[in-house]
Motif scaffolding. Structure first.
Motif, PDB file in Angstrom:
ATOM      1  N   UNK A 245      52.289  39.051  37.347  1.00 60.55           N
ATOM      2  CA  UNK A 245      51.166  39.983  37.389  1.00 60.55           C
ATOM      3  C   UNK A 245      49.988  39.465  36.564  1.00 60.55           C
ATOM      4  N   UNK A 246      48.794  39.665  37.089  1.00 61.90           N
ATOM      5  CA  UNK A 246      47.580  39.301  36.368  1.00 61.90           C
ATOM      6  C   UNK A 246      46.714  38.344  37.168  1.00 61.90           C
ATOM      7  N   UNK A 247      45.441  38.268  36.802  1.00 62.30           N
ATOM      8  CA  UNK A 247      44.495  37.425  37.542  1.00 62.30           C
ATOM      9  C   UNK A 247      44.599  35.959  37.131  1.00 62.30           C
TER      10      UNK A 247
ATOM     11  N   UNK B 143      43.515  34.620  41.017  1.00 61.75           N
ATOM     12  CA  UNK B 143      42.342  35.323  40.498  1.00 61.75           C
ATOM     13  C   UNK B 143      41.929  36.463  41.418  1.00 61.75           C
ATOM     14  N   UNK B 144      42.048  36.247  42.717  1.00 58.94           N
ATOM     15  CA  UNK B 144      41.598  37.250  43.680  1.00 58.94           C
ATOM     16  C   UNK B 144      42.677  38.268  44.008  1.00 58.94           C
ATOM     17  N   UNK B 145      43.908  37.806  44.184  1.00 56.85           N
ATOM     18  CA  UNK B 145      45.003  38.710  44.574  1.00 56.85           C
ATOM     19  C   UNK B 145      45.560  39.455  43.364  1.00 56.85           C
ATOM     20  N   UNK B 146      45.682  38.779  42.240  1.00 55.84           N
ATOM     21  CA  UNK B 146      46.139  39.453  41.026  1.00 55.84           C
ATOM     22  C   UNK B 146      47.641  39.474  40.831  1.00 55.84           C
ATOM     23  N   UNK B 147      48.384  38.893  41.743  1.00 59.31           N
ATOM     24  CA  UNK B 147      49.839  38.784  41.563  1.00 59.31           C
ATOM     25  C   UNK B 147      50.364  37.656  42.436  1.00 59.31           C
TER      26      UNK B 147
ATOM     27  N   UNK C 218      50.572  53.374  31.408  1.00 59.22           N
ATOM     28  CA  UNK C 218      50.737  52.878  30.040  1.00 59.22           C
ATOM     29  C   UNK C 218      49.617  51.898  29.707  1.00 59.22           C
ATOM     30  N   UNK C 219      49.307  51.000  30.621  1.00 57.65           N
ATOM     31  CA  UNK C 219      48.249  50.013  30.379  1.00 57.65           C
ATOM     32  C   UNK C 219      46.872  50.671  30.272  1.00 57.65           C
ATOM     33  N   UNK C 220      46.662  51.712  31.024  1.00 60.55           N
ATOM     34  CA  UNK C 220      45.364  52.393  30.984  1.00 60.55           C
ATOM     35  C   UNK C 220      45.123  53.090  29.664  1.00 60.55           C
TER      36      UNK C 220
ATOM     37  N   UNK D 240      42.470  44.206  31.393  1.00 63.18           N
ATOM     38  CA  UNK D 240      41.920  44.370  32.733  1.00 63.18           C
ATOM     39  C   UNK D 240      42.590  43.463  33.748  1.00 63.18           C
ATOM     40  N   UNK D 241      42.968  42.260  33.335  1.00 64.58           N
ATOM     41  CA  UNK D 241      43.602  41.312  34.245  1.00 64.58           C
ATOM     42  C   UNK D 241      44.936  41.849  34.761  1.00 64.58           C
ATOM     43  N   UNK D 242      45.763  42.355  33.849  1.00 68.38           N
ATOM     44  CA  UNK D 242      47.072  42.887  34.238  1.00 68.38           C
ATOM     45  C   UNK D 242      46.913  44.140  35.094  1.00 68.38           C
ATOM     46  N   UNK D 243      45.980  45.005  34.700  1.00 73.26           N
ATOM     47  CA  UNK D 243      45.764  46.231  35.465  1.00 73.26           C
ATOM     48  C   UNK D 243      45.234  45.931  36.866  1.00 73.26           C
TER      49      UNK D 243
END
Length: 343
Positions: free
Chosen positions: A122-124, A147-151, A214-216, A324-327
């Motif tokens: 997970x993450x960008x 970077x674009x898909x995020x996972x 939780x991340x938020x 933000x990257x993980x979210x």
């Protein structure tokens, strides 16, 4: 070729002799058993052993677990985070190699008869802020769309109802997925040879949403190159499911009776007892010894038919801002799963 096979057999035998630990059969991604890295092992008591990586990654991951599960932890965010992680049972080392340290963790697949498992990074980006330029370029080359898909789908193992066997996909399959095909890649994880497991998708979405919440609400840590481990029960429900489940559990009752004591510690295995906070006393860490009652899938609560846990914390860093990257990765994963559910 023959010499290579003999060498590998000797390595495997050495691992098996290591206090009865064996290679973890449900590993779908990460380091495998080999010459320099034994990877993930399964302890006779049912827990998972993850070999500590070389510094600074290994010590950093161990510190993360010890902070989250510290007995004197009063940080509400960290206490809330425990529900999204495998339970931490301290550290462990084989008797013949006391300097070879392993993290002792809960087997997230425990309790599933035919676990369908997927590891999703997970993450960008999959490199941390302190990575060298060479490392950054290497990680970007592996999957430019991160970077674009995020996972990124690192691996999966899916039980097929029609053939009563498993199909697997590795990280190279995940890297082959484009923006317009990643949803199809996710769909494969939920297809059992007959149907798309919409029930599993729905329950997994709910658990990922809980992690996103939780991340938020936290601004103290950033996670890089960390994964979600998704598990759902691939065995059919119903009377036959109950019968086969009971037989398998009874066959597994000859497990050396490594039950948990009242303190929550496996009664016959030594390990670091300074960091056992959060371990709950259960009937048995394997959930099997001596059990004879019917405990088929229909006797479990619906939410127990799936599991979602965060894993891999060698690149977790203190921060003062939202991750933000993980979210971004979590939200995009949720979006794709919700589209599969609608389709």
């Amino acid at each position: 070729m023959l010499e290579t096979m003999k060498k590998r057999n000797k390595e495997f035998e050495a691992i098996v002799r290591m206090d009865g630990c064996v290679p973890f059969s449900n590993q779908v991604a990460g380091h495998k058993c080999g010459i320099n890295n034994t990877g993930v092992l399964q302890h006779p008591d049912g827990t998972i052993l993850k070999q500590l990586q070389p510094p600074p990654r290994g010590p950093r991951e161990m510190l993360f677990y010890k902070q989250v599960y510290a007995k004197d932890c009063t940080d509400v965010k960290l206490l809330d985070l425990q529900q999204h992680l495998p339970k931490f049972y301290g550290t462990w080392a084989p008797q013949e190699s006391p300097n070879e340290v392993y993290l002792k963790l809960e087997d997230v697949t425990q309790g599933f008869l035919r676990p369908c498992i997927m590891d999703v990074k997970i993450g960008r980006r999959s490199y941390d802020p302190f990575a060298s330029q060479e490392k950054r370029e290497e990680q970007i080359r592996k999957y430019p769309l991160m970077e674009e898909i995020g996972f990124l789908l690192l691996g999966m193992r899916v039980y097929q109802m029609d053939s009563e066997s498993y199909i697997t996909h590795d990280q190279f399959y995940g890297r082959s997925l484009e923006k317009d095909t990643v949803k199809n890649g996710l769909s494969r994880f939920f297809y059992n040879g007959k149907d798309i497991r919409r029930d599993a998708i729905s329950l997994i979405i709910s658990k990922i949403q809980s992690i996103l919440r939780w991340f938020e609400n936290q601004t103290q840590m950033h996670f890089y190159a960390s994964s979600l481990l998704l598990v759902y029960e691939g065995f059919p429900h119903g009377v036959n499911g109950t019968k086969h489940r009971r037989i398998e559990l009874l066959q597994g009752s000859e497990c050396n009776h490594t039950s948990l004591t009242q303190s929550g510690r496996p009664c016959s295995q030594p390990y670091d007892t300074d960091h056992l906070h959060g371990i709950q006393s259960e009937r048995n860490i394997n959930g099997t010894c001596g059990e004879s009652e019917d405990i088929g899938m229909e006797h479990q609560k619906p939410e127990k038919r799936v599991e979602v846990k965060m894993i891999d914390f060698a690149h977790v860093f203190i921060s003062d801002s939202p991750d933000e990257s993980y979210m971004y990765g979590l939200r995009n994963l949720l979006s794709n799963l919700e589209e599969i559910l609608k389709d």
